[in-house]
Scaffold this motif. Structure first.
Motif, short mmCIF file in Angstrom:
data_model
loop_
_atom_site.label_atom_id
_atom_site.label_comp_id
_atom_site.label_asym_id
_atom_site.label_seq_id
_atom_site.Cartn_x
_atom_site.Cartn_y
_atom_site.Cartn_z
N TYR A 86 73.03 -20.12 64.82
CA TYR A 86 73.27 -20.10 63.37
C TYR A 86 74.28 -21.18 62.98
CZ TYR A 86 71.14 -15.44 63.63
OH TYR A 86 70.28 -14.39 63.86
N ALA A 87 74.11 -21.71 61.78
CA ALA A 87 75.07 -22.65 61.20
C ALA A 87 75.81 -21.95 60.06
CB ALA A 87 74.36 -23.90 60.68
N VAL A 88 77.09 -22.30 59.93
CA VAL A 88 77.92 -21.68 58.90
C VAL A 88 78.17 -22.69 57.78
CG1 VAL A 88 80.09 -20.51 58.40
CG2 VAL A 88 79.03 -20.26 60.66
N LEU A 89 77.83 -22.30 56.55
CA LEU A 89 77.96 -23.17 55.39
C LEU A 89 78.85 -22.52 54.33
CD1 LEU A 89 74.22 -24.21 54.97
CD2 LEU A 89 76.01 -25.52 56.11
N THR A 90 79.29 -23.34 53.39
CA THR A 90 80.02 -22.82 52.24
C THR A 90 79.25 -23.13 50.96
OG1 THR A 90 81.33 -24.84 51.90
CG2 THR A 90 82.23 -23.17 53.39
N GLU A 91 79.33 -22.21 50.01
CA GLU A 91 78.75 -22.43 48.68
C GLU A 91 79.90 -22.61 47.69
OE1 GLU A 91 77.18 -19.41 45.46
OE2 GLU A 91 75.73 -19.57 47.10
N GLN A 92 79.92 -23.76 47.00
CA GLN A 92 81.00 -24.05 46.07
C GLN A 92 80.45 -24.74 44.82
OE1 GLN A 92 84.82 -25.58 47.66
NE2 GLN A 92 83.70 -25.94 49.56
N LYS A 102 81.86 -19.03 48.83
CA LYS A 102 81.06 -17.98 49.45
C LYS A 102 80.47 -18.53 50.74
CE LYS A 102 78.55 -15.24 46.94
NZ LYS A 102 77.46 -14.68 46.09
N VAL A 103 80.58 -17.75 51.80
CA VAL A 103 80.10 -18.18 53.12
C VAL A 103 78.62 -17.82 53.26
CG1 VAL A 103 80.38 -17.91 55.61
CG2 VAL A 103 82.40 -17.90 54.11
N HIS A 104 77.85 -18.75 53.84
CA HIS A 104 76.45 -18.51 54.16
C HIS A 104 76.23 -18.80 55.64
CE1 HIS A 104 74.66 -18.19 50.04
NE2 HIS A 104 75.81 -18.77 49.73
N VAL A 105 75.46 -17.97 56.30
CA VAL A 105 75.09 -18.19 57.70
C VAL A 105 73.58 -18.31 57.76
CG1 VAL A 105 75.27 -17.34 60.06
CG2 VAL A 105 77.07 -16.79 58.40
N VAL A 106 73.10 -19.45 58.27
CA VAL A 106 71.66 -19.73 58.25
C VAL A 106 71.20 -20.14 59.65
CG1 VAL A 106 71.82 -20.50 55.85
CG2 VAL A 106 71.93 -22.19 57.69
N PRO A 107 69.94 -19.90 59.97
CA PRO A 107 69.41 -20.37 61.25
C PRO A 107 69.54 -21.89 61.36
CG PRO A 107 67.91 -18.79 60.26
CD PRO A 107 68.93 -19.13 59.21
N TYR A 108 70.06 -22.36 62.46
CA TYR A 108 70.30 -23.80 62.60
C TYR A 108 69.01 -24.61 62.45
CZ TYR A 108 71.11 -28.34 64.71
OH TYR A 108 71.15 -29.70 64.94
N GLU A 109 67.92 -24.09 62.98
CA GLU A 109 66.66 -24.84 62.94
C GLU A 109 66.17 -25.08 61.51
OE1 GLU A 109 63.58 -21.07 63.54
OE2 GLU A 109 63.86 -22.54 65.14
N LYS A 110 66.67 -24.29 60.56
CA LYS A 110 66.27 -24.46 59.16
C LYS A 110 67.31 -25.23 58.33
CE LYS A 110 63.55 -20.18 59.06
NZ LYS A 110 63.35 -18.86 58.39
N LEU A 111 68.44 -25.55 58.94
CA LEU A 111 69.55 -26.12 58.19
C LEU A 111 69.18 -27.42 57.48
CD1 LEU A 111 72.54 -26.27 57.39
CD2 LEU A 111 73.01 -27.30 59.62
N TRP A 112 68.46 -28.30 58.16
CA TRP A 112 68.20 -29.62 57.60
C TRP A 112 67.32 -29.56 56.34
CZ3 TRP A 112 63.36 -32.21 57.44
CH2 TRP A 112 62.32 -31.56 58.10
N ARG A 113 66.60 -28.45 56.15
CA ARG A 113 65.78 -28.29 54.96
C ARG A 113 66.50 -27.53 53.83
NH1 ARG A 113 60.24 -29.09 55.51
NH2 ARG A 113 59.48 -29.40 57.64
N MET A 114 67.64 -26.92 54.15
CA MET A 114 68.28 -26.00 53.21
C MET A 114 69.42 -26.62 52.41
SD MET A 114 68.43 -22.48 55.46
CE MET A 114 69.06 -21.56 54.06
N THR A 115 69.85 -27.82 52.75
CA THR A 115 71.00 -28.41 52.08
C THR A 115 70.76 -29.89 51.78
OG1 THR A 115 73.37 -28.89 52.25
CG2 THR A 115 72.11 -28.88 54.29
N ALA A 116 71.31 -30.32 50.65
CA ALA A 116 71.30 -31.75 50.31
C ALA A 116 72.64 -32.39 50.64
CB ALA A 116 70.99 -31.93 48.81
N ASP A 117 73.49 -31.66 51.35
CA ASP A 117 74.82 -32.14 51.71
C ASP A 117 74.71 -33.26 52.75
OD1 ASP A 117 77.58 -32.33 52.16
OD2 ASP A 117 77.53 -30.76 53.69
N ALA A 118 75.16 -34.46 52.38
CA ALA A 118 75.07 -35.60 53.30
C ALA A 118 75.89 -35.38 54.56
CB ALA A 118 75.53 -36.88 52.59
N LYS A 119 77.01 -34.68 54.45
CA LYS A 119 77.84 -34.40 55.61
C LYS A 119 77.06 -33.59 56.65
CE LYS A 119 80.98 -32.23 53.24
NZ LYS A 119 80.28 -32.27 51.93
N ALA A 120 76.35 -32.58 56.16
CA ALA A 120 75.56 -31.74 57.06
C ALA A 120 74.45 -32.53 57.72
CB ALA A 120 74.99 -30.55 56.29
#
Length: 307
Positions: free
Chosen positions: A159-165, A268-286
Motif C-alpha cells: 500500500y502507498a500512503v497519500l495525503t488529501e489537501q 486527510k490520510v488515504h491508503v491505496v494499493p501501490y499498483e493503482k497509485l500511478w492512475r490515482m493521482t496527478a501529483d508530479a512528486k508521486a
C-alpha cells in the motif's frame, strides 16, 4: 491541533519499533558574492552585486515600486536569493561558461512565513552575449522541498500512503505524497522528510530506514529534481520508506485527519494499493517517485527490504 497531542494520539497505532524518530542530520551552505546598498526611498532602493564569475560587470538589484525597504533588505539577505546566485555560478550554472551575463535583478514581491521568507518573486535580466537577447527570467523562488513515498506491506499487499489537501494555487483538492518545504537553509532533506511524515501522517520513521531516491540519479550531490524549472526554483528531494505493518494499521490510517491546524493544514490520510497509485493521482512528486523507484528496482539498486 497541538502537535504533541496529534503525535500521541497517532502513537496508538503501535507501529514497529524501528519507526522511532532519531536526530536530524544538518549541513550549511554559503554564498560567494559581495554587495553594496545605496540609500534612498523604498521605491528606488538598489544593491550593487559583484559576482566572481563576471568580474568587472556589476549587477544592479532594484526594488520594485511599493516594495518596502525592509522587504528589499530581507529579500537580498535571504537564503533563497543567495542560493539562486550560487546556482548561477555553479558548474552547471547559467553563467558558468561565460556565454551569458546577469545585468539586473528586480525584486518584485516577498511573502513572509513568520520571521523568514517563504516565497520570493523577482525578475532577472540575463543576456545571451552572442545574440544580445534576454533569456526568460521571471523567478518564483520558494527553495528546496521533500516528498516521501511510503510503501507499507500487509498480508501480501503493498500500500502507498497519500495525503488529501486543499491546494489553493490549483483551485483543487489534491491527492499527493506527504511533502513539505525545508524550514531553514541547513539543507537537512532527510530530517525534513522524517518530520513531514510525522506531521502529515502521524508515524515515526528512523533516518536509516529512509532511502534517498534522488541519490540514484546521475546528478551532482546537491542537486534534486525540478518539477517546474521554467518559472520556479523549487528542487525536491524524493525519499522512500518501506515497512511491514498489521492490517489494522492500514485500517486506522485510512481517512485519519491530521496536520498542524495552527498552520492551516487540514489533511486527510488515504491508503491505496501501490499498483493503482500511478492512475490515482496527478501529483508530479508521486509520479516521479514511482518512476525512480521502479527503475532502481529494475537495476538492482535497492537493498532487500527489512522484514
Amino acid at each position: 491541533m497541538n502537535r504533541f497531542l496529534q503525535i500521541s494520539r497517532i502513537s496508538a497505532l503501535t507501529l514497529p519499533k524501528r519507526l522511532a524518530v532519531s536526530s536530524s542530520l544538518r549541513r550549511t551552505t554559503t554564498g560567494t558574492w559581495c554587495c553594496k546598498m545605496s540609500t534612498g526611498s523604498s521605491a528606488s532602493s538598489t544593491h550593487t552585486i559583484s559576482l566572481p564569475c563576471q568580474l568587472g560587470q556589476p549587477v544592479e538589484v532594484v526594488a520594485a515600486p511599493g516594495l518596502s525597504d525592509t522587504e528589499f533588505r530581507t529579500a537580498i539577505d535571504s537564503s533563497l536569493f543567495k542560493q539562486w546566485l550560487k546556482n548561477l555560478q555553479s558548474k552547471s550554472g547559467i553563467l558558468a561558461n561565460g556565454d551569458m551575463t546577469l545585468t539586473q535583478v528586480l525584486i518584485q514581491g516577498v511573502d513572509m512565513f513568520g520571521k523568514r521568507i517563504g516565497f520570493l518573486k523577482f525578475k532577472a535580466d540575463i543576456i545571451h552575449k552572442m545574440t544580445g537577447k534576454k533569456v526568460p527570467g521571471i523567478v518564483f523562488a520558494r527553495g528546496p522541498a521533500v516528498a516521501v513515498l511510503i510503501l507499507l506491506q500487509s498480508e501480501g499487499e503493498t500500500y502507498a500512503v497519500l495525503t488529501e489537501q486543499a491546494r489553493v494555487p490549483t483551485g483543487r483538492v489534491v491527492l499527493e505524497l506527504p511533502a513539505g518545504m525545508l524550514d531553514d537553509d541547513k539543507g537537512d532533506f532527510v530530517g525534513t522528510a522524517v518530520r513531514e511524515v510525522e506531521e502529515e501522517i502521524g508515524i515515526h520513521l528512523n533516518l536509516e530506514d529512509v532511502i534517498d531516491l534522488t541519490a540514484f540519479l546521475d546528478l551532482s550531490p546537491e542537486c534534486k529534481v525540478f518539477p517546474s524549472p521554467g518559472g520556479c526554483d523549487e528542487e525536491i528531494g524524493l525519499f522512500l520508506y518501506r515497512g511491514h505493518v498489521d492490517k489494522k494499521i492500514i485500517t486506522q490510517l485510512q481517512g485519519k485527519e491530521t496536520g498542524l491546524q495552527e498552520r492551516g493544514e487540514l489533511i486527510k490520510v488515504h491508503v491505496v494499493p501501490y499498483e493503482k497509485l500511478w492512475r490515482m493521482t496527478a501529483d508530479a512528486k508521486a509520479l516521479m517517485a514511482i518512476a525512480i523507484y521502479e527503475m532502481a528496482k529494475r537495476e538492482g539498486l535497492l537493498s532487500p527490504q527489512k522484514s
